[in-house]
Motif scaffolding. Sequence first.
Motif, PDB file in Angstrom:
ATOM      1  N   TYR A 186       4.804  -2.850  78.963  1.00 43.87           N
ATOM      2  CA  TYR A 186       5.620  -2.388  77.839  1.00 43.87           C
ATOM      3  C   TYR A 186       6.398  -3.548  77.224  1.00 43.87           C
ATOM      4  O   TYR A 186       6.469  -3.678  75.999  1.00 43.87           O
ATOM      5  CB  TYR A 186       6.566  -1.278  78.301  1.00 43.87           C
ATOM      6  N   ARG A 231       3.682  -1.351  84.702  1.00 43.47           N
ATOM      7  CA  ARG A 231       3.781  -0.634  83.429  1.00 43.47           C
ATOM      8  C   ARG A 231       4.962  -1.133  82.607  1.00 43.47           C
ATOM      9  O   ARG A 231       4.875  -1.263  81.386  1.00 43.47           O
ATOM     10  CB  ARG A 231       3.902   0.866  83.665  1.00 43.47           C
ATOM     11  N   GLU A 253       4.074  -5.477  75.069  1.00 42.91           N
ATOM     12  CA  GLU A 253       3.827  -4.800  73.796  1.00 42.91           C
ATOM     13  C   GLU A 253       5.002  -5.009  72.837  1.00 42.91           C
ATOM     14  O   GLU A 253       4.800  -5.271  71.644  1.00 42.91           O
ATOM     15  CB  GLU A 253       3.624  -3.298  74.024  1.00 42.91           C
ATOM     16  N   CYS A 254       6.209  -4.898  73.361  1.00 42.46           N
ATOM     17  CA  CYS A 254       7.399  -5.114  72.533  1.00 42.46           C
ATOM     18  C   CYS A 254       7.447  -6.552  72.034  1.00 42.46           C
ATOM     19  O   CYS A 254       7.797  -6.799  70.877  1.00 42.46           O
ATOM     20  CB  CYS A 254       8.667  -4.789  73.327  1.00 42.46           C
TER      21      CYS A 254
END
Length: 50
Positions: free
Chosen positions: A33, A29, A36-37
């Motif tokens: 993340y 996860r 995504e950043c």
Amino acid sequence: MVRIEYLKRQIARAERLAKAILDRQTADRLQAYAAECRAELSELTLKTAA
């Protein structure tokens, strides 16, 4: 520019935590993340360069 610096710090933090954590699901996860950043950072970088 503030958002770009924030995203860079979040990417570094998430990747650092993902390496240190033993729980595979949490590490995955955190890596997601960070990805995504990175995607948002790429978009912002392109917008500011244009």
